[in-house]
Scaffold this active site. Structure first.
Site, PDB file in Angstrom:
ATOM      1  N   LYS A 123       3.548 -16.052   9.885  1.00  0.00           N
ATOM      2  CA  LYS A 123       4.973 -15.782   9.718  1.00  0.00           C
ATOM      3  C   LYS A 123       5.733 -16.588  10.758  1.00  0.00           C
ATOM      4  O   LYS A 123       5.248 -16.786  11.879  1.00  0.00           O
ATOM      5  CB  LYS A 123       5.254 -14.284   9.945  1.00  0.00           C
TER       6      LYS A 123
ATOM      7  N   GLY B 214      17.759  -5.709  -7.116  1.00  0.00           N
ATOM      8  CA  GLY B 214      17.938  -7.092  -6.674  1.00  0.00           C
ATOM      9  C   GLY B 214      17.083  -8.028  -7.510  1.00  0.00           C
ATOM     10  O   GLY B 214      16.817  -7.785  -8.690  1.00  0.00           O
TER      11      GLY B 214
ATOM     12  N   VAL C   5      13.915  -8.613  -7.539  1.00  0.00           N
ATOM     13  CA  VAL C   5      12.697  -8.019  -8.107  1.00  0.00           C
ATOM     14  C   VAL C   5      13.032  -6.798  -8.955  1.00  0.00           C
ATOM     15  O   VAL C   5      12.567  -6.665 -10.095  1.00  0.00           O
ATOM     16  CB  VAL C   5      11.694  -7.626  -6.992  1.00  0.00           C
TER      17      VAL C   5
HETATM   18  P1  NAD Z   1      17.135  -8.381  -2.949  1.00  0.00           P
HETATM   19  O1  NAD Z   1      17.839  -8.509  -1.647  1.00  0.00           O
HETATM   20  O2  NAD Z   1      17.381  -9.367  -4.025  1.00  0.00           O
HETATM   21  O3  NAD Z   1      17.425  -6.938  -3.591  1.00  0.00           O
HETATM   22  C1  NAD Z   1      17.402  -5.744  -2.874  1.00  0.00           C
HETATM   23  C2  NAD Z   1      18.401  -4.821  -3.573  1.00  0.00           C
HETATM   24  O4  NAD Z   1      18.228  -3.509  -3.052  1.00  0.00           O
HETATM   25  C3  NAD Z   1      19.873  -5.219  -3.348  1.00  0.00           C
HETATM   26  O5  NAD Z   1      20.524  -5.313  -4.602  1.00  0.00           O
HETATM   27  C4  NAD Z   1      20.408  -4.086  -2.473  1.00  0.00           C
HETATM   28  O6  NAD Z   1      21.767  -3.803  -2.724  1.00  0.00           O
HETATM   29  C5  NAD Z   1      19.503  -2.935  -2.880  1.00  0.00           C
HETATM   30  N1  NAD Z   1      19.375  -1.882  -1.875  1.00  0.00           N
HETATM   31  C6  NAD Z   1      19.137  -1.994  -0.548  1.00  0.00           C
HETATM   32  N2  NAD Z   1      19.078  -0.784   0.025  1.00  0.00           N
HETATM   33  C7  NAD Z   1      19.264   0.120  -0.972  1.00  0.00           C
HETATM   34  C8  NAD Z   1      19.330   1.536  -1.021  1.00  0.00           C
HETATM   35  N3  NAD Z   1      19.164   2.289   0.079  1.00  0.00           N
HETATM   36  N4  NAD Z   1      19.539   2.140  -2.198  1.00  0.00           N
HETATM   37  C9  NAD Z   1      19.709   1.415  -3.319  1.00  0.00           C
HETATM   38  N5  NAD Z   1      19.677   0.055  -3.339  1.00  0.00           N
HETATM   39  C10 NAD Z   1      19.458  -0.574  -2.180  1.00  0.00           C
HETATM   40  O7  NAD Z   1      15.582  -8.295  -2.576  1.00  0.00           O
HETATM   41  P2  NAD Z   1      14.347  -8.601  -3.529  1.00  0.00           P
HETATM   42  O8  NAD Z   1      13.964 -10.023  -3.378  1.00  0.00           O
HETATM   43  O9  NAD Z   1      14.584  -8.014  -4.846  1.00  0.00           O
HETATM   44  O10 NAD Z   1      13.205  -7.754  -2.772  1.00  0.00           O
HETATM   45  C11 NAD Z   1      13.209  -6.340  -2.838  1.00  0.00           C
HETATM   46  C12 NAD Z   1      12.120  -5.803  -1.901  1.00  0.00           C
HETATM   47  O11 NAD Z   1      10.858  -6.309  -2.306  1.00  0.00           O
HETATM   48  C13 NAD Z   1      12.288  -6.187  -0.442  1.00  0.00           C
HETATM   49  O12 NAD Z   1      11.798  -5.141   0.361  1.00  0.00           O
HETATM   50  C14 NAD Z   1      11.376  -7.389  -0.296  1.00  0.00           C
HETATM   51  O13 NAD Z   1      10.923  -7.551   1.030  1.00  0.00           O
HETATM   52  C15 NAD Z   1      10.247  -7.003  -1.218  1.00  0.00           C
HETATM   53  N6  NAD Z   1       9.501  -8.147  -1.757  1.00  0.00           N
HETATM   54  C16 NAD Z   1      10.158  -9.104  -2.450  1.00  0.00           C
HETATM   55  C17 NAD Z   1       9.447 -10.174  -2.969  1.00  0.00           C
HETATM   56  C18 NAD Z   1      10.120 -11.256  -3.777  1.00  0.00           C
HETATM   57  O14 NAD Z   1       9.414 -12.049  -4.427  1.00  0.00           O
HETATM   58  N7  NAD Z   1      11.432 -11.320  -3.797  1.00  0.00           N
HETATM   59  C19 NAD Z   1       8.047 -10.254  -2.763  1.00  0.00           C
HETATM   60  C20 NAD Z   1       7.412  -9.225  -2.079  1.00  0.00           C
HETATM   61  C21 NAD Z   1       8.149  -8.174  -1.560  1.00  0.00           C
END
Ligand code: NAD
Length: 340
Positions: free
Chosen positions: A78, A176, A178
């Protein structure tokens, strides 16, 4: 510094600074037994340097575990770039970071993470080929969602007796990159969706497109459902929130969902099946690792399907040994990372 390295069993810690661009970078390489370290690059402000080092070390460690159980020939790493109060030229800062990565001669491969995007990876790519998730490589999120969807089916099979999601109530926290893609797949599979997001626009879209039922964010975790899918921020499961859950399965994309290892035992005691986050959300990592190696999309899809079988294996061990799936996952990963 060495205390943090020892506690996380970190192999190496590299640091670099560049006065011209304001770069202050830390690269933590956790374990390269299975292959070169791969992991995202954060660009955030930190209260002090120790916190930045701790963050890099802890995250690098979880990348090793994730890559090992995803069956990838990659180690965990990382990078943390300490965000300066003012940056004159963001592109130049990321180019300087690219030159730093190049000095490691492929021992560390970077990717997007909190605070970075594919445009930053494009700047890095001007100086090193050890970078993924560039604009050309594409967004890994749909692949993370595919893996989570397959993992939810495997979890439903293990706990509810069938992988058929028709009519099951799935509560998604966070729509979001995912969460929204996951909602689409769950809707197609006939699941009933309960959704929350801090952005009301995203909730409204899910209501219109998937017939989802909106739930206020504060109430989502305690909403009765079959499956809870945390897809927002990490750290949502603690002693207090687990006591309020009214679901049979927790299976979602968010990283570091448990605030402590004891929370896994509490979930177990409450009869809630927990899909270890770093196992079920490995689809994005699989995508970036295999794209970087030039693998085809069908090969990537085949590899993604192993997430479900890995979870099934973990659940079987957990049941036989009367341990939590989180503990079993850690033990299986450690066997691969630290063979006798
Ligand atoms: P993102 O930032 O696109 O979406 C996160 C969403 O969650 C946002 O729309 C935000 O408004 C919402 N959110 C945050 N806190 C909240 C709450 N308390 N209640 C309701 N909604 C809430 O992120 P992402 O890329 O979709 O990733 C989501 C999670 O998955 C993160 O924890 C990330 O670390 C993990 N993750 C993502 C990936 C990837 O490929 N993007 C891979 C592995 C893990």
């Amino acid at each position: 510094m060495f205390a943090i390295m020892e506690a996380t069993r970190l192999e190496a810690l590299h640091v670099a600074q560049d006065s011209a661009t304001g770069l202050k970078a830390i690269i933590a390489i956790h374990n390269t037994r299975l292959g070169p370290a791969l992991g995202g690059c954060r660009y955030l402000s930190y209260p002090d340097e120790q916190s930045a080092i701790r963050d890099a070390a802890r995250l690098a460690q979880s990348m090793s575990y994730k890559a090992a159980l995803a069956g990838l020939a990659q180690g965990g790493g990382k990078a943390v770039l300490i965000r300066p109060a003012h940056v004159h030229n963001r592109g130049a800062l990321f180019e300087a970071f690219g030159r730093f990565i190049e000095t490691l001669a492929g021992r560390y491969i970077t990717a997007v993470d909190s605070g970075t995007g594919s445009a930053d990876m494009d700047c890095i790519a001007q100086h090193t080929r050890h970078v993924t998730s560039t604009t050309a490589a594409g967004d890994p999120s749909p692949h993370t969602a595919m893996g989570v969807f397959a993992g939810i089916r495997a979890s439903a099979h293990a706990r509810l007796g069938s992988a058929d999601l028709q009519g099951l109530r799935v509560a998604i926290q966070g729509l979001g990159h995912v969460g929204y893609a996951l909602a689409e797949q769950l809707h197609e599979a006939g699941a009933e969706l309960l959704v929350s997001d801090l952005d009301p626009g995203r909730v409204q879209l899910a209501v219109e497109q998937f017939g989802a039922r909106p739930v206020v964010s504060a109430a989502l975790l305690s909403t009765p459902c079959d499956i809870l899918a945390p897809c927002g921020l990490g750290g949502v499961l603690n002693a207090h929130t687990v006591a309020q859950l009214r679901c049979s399965v927790v299976a979602g994309a968010a990283n570091n969902q448990l605030t402590s290892p004891q929370v896994a035992e509490q979930l177990e005691a409450r009869g809630i099946l927990y899909a270890p986050d770093y196992v079920i959300n490995a689809g994005g990592l699989i995508y970036v690792a295999l794209t970087h190696r030039g693998e085809s999309l069908p090969a990537i899809t085949t590899h993604l399907s192993r997430i479900a079988s890995r979870l099934t294996e973990i659940y079987a061990h957990a049941q036989a040994e009367k341990r939590s799936p989180a503990r079993v996952a850690n033990r299986l990963a450690e066997r691969l990372l630290y063979p006798l």
